[in-house]
Design an enzyme around this catalytic site. Structure first.
Site, short mmCIF file in Angstrom:
data_model
loop_
_atom_site.label_atom_id
_atom_site.label_comp_id
_atom_site.label_asym_id
_atom_site.label_seq_id
_atom_site.Cartn_x
_atom_site.Cartn_y
_atom_site.Cartn_z
N HIS B 191 0.82 -1.20 0.00
CA HIS B 191 0.00 0.00 0.00
C HIS B 191 0.85 1.26 0.00
O HIS B 191 0.51 2.25 -0.61
CB HIS B 191 -0.95 -0.02 1.20
CG HIS B 191 -2.19 0.72 0.91
ND1 HIS B 191 -3.19 0.20 0.13
CD2 HIS B 191 -2.56 1.98 1.22
CE1 HIS B 191 -4.14 1.09 0.00
NE2 HIS B 191 -3.79 2.18 0.66
N GLU B 433 -4.71 -9.71 -16.98
CA GLU B 433 -3.58 -9.77 -16.06
C GLU B 433 -3.26 -11.19 -15.60
O GLU B 433 -2.36 -11.40 -14.80
CB GLU B 433 -3.83 -8.86 -14.86
CG GLU B 433 -5.14 -9.12 -14.13
CD GLU B 433 -5.45 -8.06 -13.06
OE1 GLU B 433 -4.53 -7.35 -12.65
OE2 GLU B 433 -6.62 -7.98 -12.65
N ASP B 457 0.30 -7.59 -12.31
CA ASP B 457 -0.09 -8.96 -12.04
C ASP B 457 0.31 -9.88 -13.19
O ASP B 457 0.68 -11.03 -12.96
CB ASP B 457 -1.61 -9.05 -11.79
CG ASP B 457 -1.93 -8.77 -10.33
OD1 ASP B 457 -0.99 -8.79 -9.51
OD2 ASP B 457 -3.10 -8.52 -10.00
N CYS B 504 -2.37 -0.45 -18.16
CA CYS B 504 -2.46 0.39 -16.98
C CYS B 504 -1.54 -0.03 -15.83
O CYS B 504 -1.68 0.42 -14.72
CB CYS B 504 -3.90 0.46 -16.47
SG CYS B 504 -4.52 -1.11 -15.85
#
Lengths: 91, 579
Positions: B191, B433, B457, B504
């Protein structure tokens, strides 16, 4: 009578001389009138001082010399050696 | 001076004062005391030590009475350590001779001892230095009393150094004053990384233990480009980094001038450049930098750290803020993309030994339909306000996608019955992904309105690498030819059907990959708002034929390292100031 004595011990407990072990050593040393020092290589510390013992950073396998001088030097070292051999009461 | 190597997760350089967070999320202050206050400060220290001892004695006696002496032994140890004359004189010396504040002296001294103990234990992974931190915390609590500082109330710029940042801690930081992050643990997906990127400030994670060696107020350099943290830098290092910061600033001012120019290659090929956001306020950065839309709106923040499930209205408030700010420009909202372990109100999953292969994202949504429906309803409602698209994460089978679409259709019906407006033609897309999605891409393109490649990912699942594991992280490389081939397959399939396909992942925001991605056929890129100007600059500086040549060459290469250095070289040649 002033005597002095030396004894070699090995730190056997896997965690090394951590807080509880250092506290147990200091507590034991304080029960005797003699002055006790722990020596590892050229690092020499006062046996009544938890923080100094801790700062030796003695891990498992470290060899230490215990040096005592005073009226009950032998007794003090015997008590300490027992403490080391019992791994400070740890599992 | 001390250098630490970690993983750079957000680029840039920051120089400043350390704010060291203790394990409870409070900051450890540094304050020098005035010469004439020394006696008062010593008195304050003594009172704190006495109070701490009294507290420990009380604990010890209570525990001893209830559980027996064996269990109270550790309190006895704490007590002895606190009353130790050596500790006391060490602390007093620091206050008397160096004019340190008692708080600073306490954390300095105890952290040094904790460091020694941690070193001992790193060999055996035995007991941690927590006992010493415990003593430190207790003393600090007594010293600071109610003045203990939370991190929400900052008044000057700081670099935050912490063991780990929980999502709520990260979210509570006053972003006006935080100039960089360092955490001892964590990887690129943590995070901290996402928040740092969102704020556009440098961050380094996974440095290993070092907090015992710094105290609040120490000077620190965070080099997010190299993943370096430098504690108490020497003059020369400092001068070099100050120079770098200045350069970066000059560069940023120059890039600013591109703001109103279209994102197109030098030979006029239009590229859509979107922003990735997580927190609603980040949409303002996208608007400021004239992004073509929001390419990825992560919605996990609504769940993380929340005690109860967010209501439909909480979702709607967040979405409508972003959708309204973007006006007619598209906003792609991704449904929640996290594991059950991150959501407090869900029961802890039982067999989750391997969270990345476990019950997460769309899988979690399809197993918790109430939660999923709430989110979809809010997304649908926000679609009446602007140009909204919905996107499903981690789709690995066609069935999953169909199920998700069915739930969406259900919700549309539901809103219809209640006469609530929404966009009936809401474009539906999915993240590409998982390698299986690429392998089956010819089926998926029949089912969606758009695709978006999530490189983070995709890299992890293709190469079977957990990038928060420092022992294997070197295998994690978006330039790996296996990953690039998958990207190419997905892009080719989409283009055959004239389906919009976006990219992205973090890869899109790295200038050295821009030419390659365009050469692979991408005409949409979505990057963190901070990276928008740089990527635009690269796009405007290159010609499509150059990009095609780069892609052709890269597709013939066989290892990631060569590819990475090749694309960096090419960037340097095409846009010398950028590399």
């Amino acid at each position: 009578m002033q005597t002095s004595a030396t004894r070699n011990v090995v730190v056997n407990n896997p965690q090394g001389l951590h807080i509880r072990a250092a506290t147990a050593i200091a507590k034991t040393v304080r029960q005797f009138a003699s002055k006790v020092e722990l020596v590892s290589n050229d690092h020499r510390v006062d046996g009544t001082d938890v923080w100094q013992i801790l700062s030796m950073g003695a891990h498992a396998g470290t060899e230490l010399a215990l040096e005592a001088s005073g009226p009950d030097a032998h007794e003090a070292l015997a008590a300490l050696a027992r403490l080391f051999s019992e791994n400070f009461g740890e599992e | 001076m001390q250098k630490l190597q970690g993983i750079g997760v957000s680029p840039g350089v920051a120089i400043g004062e350390a704010l060291v967070m203790d394990t409870e999320g409070f900051r450890i202050p540094r304050r020098f005391v005035a010469r004439d206050a020394v006696d008062d400060e010593l008195e304050r220290l003594n009172r704190a030590v006495a109070a701490a001892c009294e507290e420990i004695t009380h604990h010890r006696d209570a525990v001893s009475k209830e559980l027996g002496e064996k269990y109270s032994a550790i309190f006895d140890a704490h007590l002895q350590m606190l009353q130790d004359s050596r500790l006391q004189s060490e602390l007093e010396d620091m206050i008397r001779l160096r004019h340190y504040s008692p708080e600073y002296a306490v954390s300095r001294v105890l952290r040094r001892y904790a460091g020694i103990v941690q070193n001992l234990e790193s060999r055996y992974l035995a007991e941690r230095a927590n006992d010493i931190f415990d003593i430190e915390k207790r003393l600090l609590r007594h010293l600071l009393g109610r003045r203990r500082e939370g991190i929400a109330h900052l008044t000057s710029p700081v670099l935050v150094l912490a063991h780990n940042l929980t999502p709520s801690e990260a979210a509570n930081l006053d972003s006006r004053f935080v100039r960089g992050f360092v955490t001892e643990v964590g990887g690129p997906g943590s995070h901290t990384a996402i928040v740092a990127e969102a704020l556009g400030i440098p961050a380094v994670v996974g440095t290993g233990p070092f907090l015992t060696e710094v105290s609040g107020g120490d000077q620190v350099i965070i080099d997010g480009d190299e993943g370096l943290v430098i504690l108490q830098p020497d003059e020369e290092t400092l001068a070099r980094y100050f120079h770098e910061v200045e350069e970066a600033h000059t560069q940023a001012v120059k890039l600013e001038s591109l703001r109103d120019l279209p994102t197109e290659t030098a030979d006029g090929v239009r590229v859509e450049l979107f922003g990735n956001i997580e927190f609603p306020y980040e949409v303002d950065h996208c608007v400021d930098r004239r992004a073509d839309g929001v390419g990825l709106y992560r919605t996990e923040f609504l769940y993380l750290g929340a005690d109860s499930e967010p209501t439909e209205d909480e979702h709607f408030q967040a979405y409508s803020r972003v959708v309204r700010a973007m006006g007619d420009l598209p906003v792609t909202i991704r449904t929640f993309d996290m594991g059950a372990d991150k959501v407090r109100h869900l029961p802890a999953p039982e067999d989750e030994h391997n969270p990345f292969l476990g019950l997460r994202s769309i899988r979690l949504a399809l197993r918790n339909l109430t939660m999923f429906r709430t989110q979809l309803r809010a997304i649908l409602r926000s679609s009446a306000l602007g140009n909204v698209r919905v996107m499903f994460p981690l789709v690995s089978t066609v069935m999953e996608l169909r199920q998700a679409k069915m739930v969406l259709a259900d919700m549309m019906e539901d809103l219809d019955e209640n006469g609530i407006p929404f966009n009936r033609d809401l474009p539906v897309g999915m993240m590409v992904e998982v390698p299986s999605a690429v392998i089956m891409i010819d089926h998926f393109v029949e089912e969606v309105d758009f695709l978006s490649i999530g490189t983070n990912d995709l890299v992890q699942y293709t190469l079977a690498v957990d990038r928060s594991n420092k022992d294997v992280v070197s295998l994690y490389n978006p330039a790996d030819p296996a990953v690039l081939r998958l990207i190419k397959m997905a892009v080719d399939a989409a283009r055959r059907r004239s389906l919009p396909i976006n990219c992205c992942g973090q890869m899109s925001g790295m200038p050295h990959y821009a030419m390659l991605l365009l050469g692979l056929g991408l005409r949409q890129l979505s990057v963190s708002p901070g990276a928008l100007p740089e990527i635009k600059k690269v796009i405007r500086s290159v010609r499509m034929e150059q990009c095609d040549a780069v892609a052709r060459r890269v597709l013939s290469m066989e290892n990631a390292r060569d590819i990475k250095s090749y694309v960096k070289e090419e960037l340097k040649r095409a846009v010398p100031r950028m590399a």
